[in-house]
Design a protein around this motif. Structure first.
Motif, PDB file in Angstrom:
ATOM      1  N   HIS B  85       0.349  -0.731   0.317  1.00  0.00           N
ATOM      2  CA  HIS B  85      -0.268   0.075  -0.090  1.00  0.00           C
ATOM      3  C   HIS B  85       0.903   1.213  -0.372  1.00  0.00           C
ATOM      4  N   LEU B  86       1.814   1.141   1.216  1.00  0.00           N
ATOM      5  CA  LEU B  86       2.659   2.282   0.806  1.00  0.00           C
ATOM      6  C   LEU B  86       3.252   2.672  -1.320  1.00  0.00           C
ATOM      7  N   PHE B  87       4.381   1.672  -1.635  1.00  0.00           N
ATOM      8  CA  PHE B  87       4.164   1.516  -2.302  1.00  0.00           C
ATOM      9  C   PHE B  87       2.972   2.596  -3.678  1.00  0.00           C
ATOM     10  N   ARG B  88       1.321   2.122  -3.600  1.00  0.00           N
ATOM     11  CA  ARG B  88       0.103   2.573  -4.583  1.00  0.00           C
ATOM     12  C   ARG B  88       0.652   4.134  -3.832  1.00  0.00           C
ATOM     13  N   LYS B  89       1.180   4.867  -2.774  1.00  0.00           N
ATOM     14  CA  LYS B  89       1.164   6.148  -2.829  1.00  0.00           C
ATOM     15  C   LYS B  89       1.678   6.693  -3.440  1.00  0.00           C
ATOM     16  N   ASN B  90       3.038   5.999  -3.199  1.00  0.00           N
ATOM     17  CA  ASN B  90       4.866   6.940  -4.166  1.00  0.00           C
ATOM     18  C   ASN B  90       5.408   5.983  -5.191  1.00  0.00           C
ATOM     19  N   VAL B  91       4.231   5.277  -5.954  1.00  0.00           N
ATOM     20  CA  VAL B  91       4.636   4.806  -7.435  1.00  0.00           C
ATOM     21  C   VAL B  91       5.721   5.208  -7.869  1.00  0.00           C
ATOM     22  N   LEU B  92       6.032   6.911  -8.449  1.00  0.00           N
ATOM     23  CA  LEU B  92       6.450   7.559  -9.277  1.00  0.00           C
ATOM     24  C   LEU B  92       8.163   7.304  -8.274  1.00  0.00           C
ATOM     25  N   PRO B  93       8.260   8.650  -7.384  1.00  0.00           N
ATOM     26  CA  PRO B  93       9.324   8.275  -7.060  1.00  0.00           C
ATOM     27  C   PRO B  93       9.959   7.159  -6.191  1.00  0.00           C
ATOM     28  N   ILE B  94       9.222   6.085  -5.701  1.00  0.00           N
ATOM     29  CA  ILE B  94       9.863   4.752  -5.307  1.00  0.00           C
ATOM     30  C   ILE B  94      10.724   4.024  -6.613  1.00  0.00           C
ATOM     31  N   CYS B  95       9.395   4.106  -7.690  1.00  0.00           N
ATOM     32  CA  CYS B  95      10.494   3.817  -9.221  1.00  0.00           C
ATOM     33  C   CYS B  95      11.734   4.143  -9.958  1.00  0.00           C
ATOM     34  N   ALA B  96      11.449   5.388  -9.693  1.00  0.00           N
ATOM     35  CA  ALA B  96      12.309   6.003 -10.012  1.00  0.00           C
ATOM     36  C   ALA B  96      14.093   6.073  -9.236  1.00  0.00           C
ATOM     37  N   GLY B  97      13.360   6.300  -7.859  1.00  0.00           N
ATOM     38  CA  GLY B  97      15.150   5.830  -6.764  1.00  0.00           C
ATOM     39  C   GLY B  97      15.268   4.842  -7.040  1.00  0.00           C
ATOM     40  N   ILE B  98      13.729   3.408  -7.022  1.00  0.00           N
ATOM     41  CA  ILE B  98      15.034   2.056  -7.092  1.00  0.00           C
ATOM     42  C   ILE B  98      16.075   1.957  -8.426  1.00  0.00           C
ATOM     43  N   LEU B  99      15.607   2.670  -9.490  1.00  0.00           N
ATOM     44  CA  LEU B  99      16.383   2.093 -11.209  1.00  0.00           C
ATOM     45  C   LEU B  99      17.448   2.867 -10.710  1.00  0.00           C
ATOM     46  N   CYS B 100      17.210   4.018 -10.776  1.00  0.00           N
ATOM     47  CA  CYS B 100      18.127   5.159 -10.605  1.00  0.00           C
ATOM     48  C   CYS B 100      19.482   4.049  -9.483  1.00  0.00           C
ATOM     49  N   GLY B 101      19.184   4.207  -8.220  1.00  0.00           N
ATOM     50  CA  GLY B 101      20.029   3.598  -7.109  1.00  0.00           C
ATOM     51  C   GLY B 101      20.296   2.456  -7.757  1.00  0.00           C
ATOM     52  N   ALA B 102      19.499   1.645  -8.848  1.00  0.00           N
ATOM     53  CA  ALA B 102      19.985  -0.291  -8.575  1.00  0.00           C
ATOM     54  C   ALA B 102      20.908  -0.087 -10.442  1.00  0.00           C
ATOM     55  N   VAL B 103      20.495   1.001 -11.264  1.00  0.00           N
ATOM     56  CA  VAL B 103      21.744   0.906 -12.376  1.00  0.00           C
ATOM     57  C   VAL B 103      23.281   1.334 -11.765  1.00  0.00           C
ATOM     58  N   SER B 104      22.892   2.920 -10.833  1.00  0.00           N
ATOM     59  CA  SER B 104      24.153   3.464 -10.250  1.00  0.00           C
ATOM     60  C   SER B 104      25.000   2.532 -10.182  1.00  0.00           C
ATOM     61  N   SER B 105      23.818   1.995  -9.111  1.00  0.00           N
ATOM     62  CA  SER B 105      24.708   0.426  -7.760  1.00  0.00           C
ATOM     63  C   SER B 105      25.189  -0.280  -8.906  1.00  0.00           C
ATOM     64  N   ILE B 106      25.136  -0.535 -10.137  1.00  0.00           N
ATOM     65  CA  ILE B 106      25.514  -1.730 -11.383  1.00  0.00           C
ATOM     66  C   ILE B 106      26.690  -1.058 -11.791  1.00  0.00           C
ATOM     67  N   ALA B 107      26.863   0.470 -12.771  1.00  0.00           N
ATOM     68  CA  ALA B 107      26.700   0.808 -13.347  1.00  0.00           C
ATOM     69  C   ALA B 107      28.623   1.522 -12.467  1.00  0.00           C
ATOM     70  N   CYS B 108      28.607   1.663 -10.877  1.00  0.00           N
ATOM     71  CA  CYS B 108      29.237   2.615 -10.760  1.00  0.00           C
ATOM     72  C   CYS B 108      30.129   1.222 -10.601  1.00  0.00           C
ATOM     73  N   THR B 109      29.678  -0.383 -10.007  1.00  0.00           N
ATOM     74  CA  THR B 109      30.663  -1.570 -10.301  1.00  0.00           C
ATOM     75  C   THR B 109      31.742  -1.838 -11.010  1.00  0.00           C
ATOM     76  N   ILE B 110      31.002  -1.684 -11.845  1.00  0.00           N
ATOM     77  CA  ILE B 110      31.708  -2.070 -13.183  1.00  0.00           C
ATOM     78  C   ILE B 110      33.267  -1.047 -13.175  1.00  0.00           C
ATOM     79  N   PHE B 111      32.227   0.057 -13.430  1.00  0.00           N
ATOM     80  CA  PHE B 111      32.985   0.784 -13.917  1.00  0.00           C
ATOM     81  C   PHE B 111      34.902   0.597 -12.854  1.00  0.00           C
ATOM     82  N   LEU B 112      34.471   0.414 -11.892  1.00  0.00           N
ATOM     83  CA  LEU B 112      35.340   1.093 -11.027  1.00  0.00           C
ATOM     84  C   LEU B 112      36.480  -0.541 -11.033  1.00  0.00           C
ATOM     85  N   ALA B 113      35.596  -1.832 -11.371  1.00  0.00           N
ATOM     86  CA  ALA B 113      36.123  -3.015 -11.179  1.00  0.00           C
ATOM     87  C   ALA B 113      36.655  -2.987 -13.202  1.00  0.00           C
TER      88      ALA B 113
END
Lengths: 117, 234
Positions: B85-113
């Protein structure tokens, strides 16, 4: 008997997940497909929370314990990290801080815009 | 003696004792650095090394414990459902936050490695380190990483995140409980969530929800981004 029924549902979801992964050859772990299936079953009301909650909560609250053997296996892969400890920690520290900041500001920015509407 | 060590009871018992010891240390010292799982892993490795018992022998019992990881992963569906129910209240910020977080995590790890010149195997093992252990371990295995390295990287990420996250939050002086919770879940999964729960109910709930969704998102994003990286750089 209550617990056995719950175990059956949870392992059933896992088994179907594995089956889907094997049959469709998709690169998604079977347990994750099982997670999605159980979520959908709960969401659509096909399965009620009471039908799984005791066993789920038990498994979740003991989750860290279940990872001990997986972590101990590091002793057989230790040479992979020896000589790489500095990059290992550098990558973890930098990424963790970056991910936190990126996520925090993206959420804050989007929420801020919404509240003006 | 070697017969006794090969009994599944042996591995099970020393794991149980080590975890109790880890939980005791954590309870006494109350510092995030003393994670019970990390302490237990170190104790078991030390014990096996000192007594010259092989991992294979330990794993007769270890396998029994590891088996529970699969149903435990499936069980993550329940907290996800409870907090949906929390997700449905904040769909856009949650989705965008998670997407940017996951992409930056993967990209940063690959780049630094790449910058550090790490092997492909080690890089793949580090890619899923920001997500919850059961999913992260499965992603590592699927992509050709080494799951034990991933498990340890995930735990250390969680411990570090549960220290740096609240620190950044204090330093930045921005009061936003939802953003704080999502940032904790996306950067440091379950260990960060445990910290977020201590800070507040909203923070904890948002972090828990994020952890589950970020884990699932990474299952799809990590192999895709790795393929993209290979196409571009090789």
């Amino acid at each position: 008997l209550k617990y056995l029924g719950q175990i059956a549902i949870i392992t059933g979801a896992y088994f179907i997940g594995e089956a889907i992964q094997t049959l469709l050859k998709i690169p998604v772990p079977g347990a994750v497909i099982g997670l999605i299936l159980l979520f959908l079953a709960l969401y659509t009301g096909l399965i009620k929370v009471e039908m799984v909650e005791d066993v789920c909560d038990f498994l979740l609250s003991h989750m860290s314990f279940f990872f001990i053997p997986a972590g101990v296996a590091l002793m057989t892969n230790f040479e992979m990290l020896s000589g790489n400890w500095i990059p290992f920690f550098a990558i973890i520290i930098i990424t963790t801080i970056l991910v936190w900041l990126v996520t925090f500001y993206v959420v804050k920015l989007l929420k801020g815009e919404n509240s003006h509407e | 003696m070697s017969e006794l060590v090969k009994s599944p009871v042996f591995g099970l018992l020393i794991s149980l004792i080590a975890f109790q010891a880890g939980a005791y240390v954590k309870k006494k010292l109350k510092l995030s650095v003393f994670n019970p799982l990390l302490i237990a892993i170190i104790l078991v490795i030390l014990f096996l090394t000192l007594t010259n018992i092989s991992y294979e022998d330990y794993n007769y019992g270890g396998r029994m414990i590891s088996f529970f990881l699969y149903p435990a992963t499936v069980s993550l569906a329940l907290p996800l459902y409870r907090k949906f129910h929390l997700f449905r209240k904040n769909v856009l910020p949650i989705c965008a936050g998670i997407l940017c977080g996951a992409v930056s995590s993967i990209a940063c790890t690959i780049f630094l490695a790449r910058l550090f010149g790490l092997s492909e195997k080690l890089t793949l093992s580090l890619i899923p380190k920001s997500i919850t252990t059961p999913i992260g371990m499965a992603v590592s295995e699927q992509m050709g990483g080494v799951p034990p390295v991933t498990v340890v990287a995930i735990i250390i990420t969680g411990i570090l995140g549960s220290i740096t996250g609240p620190f950044l939050y204090r330093v930045l002086k921005i009061n936003d409980k939802v953003a704080m919770g999502i940032a904790m879940g996306s950067s440091s999964h379950a260990i960060g969530t445990a910290k977020a729960v201590e800070i507040g109910e909203t923070e904890g709930a948002m972090s828990g929800l994020t952890m589950a969704i970020a884990g699932i998102a990474t299952v799809f994003l990590a192999p895709a981004m790795w393929k993209l990286y290979l196409i571009i750089f090789q």
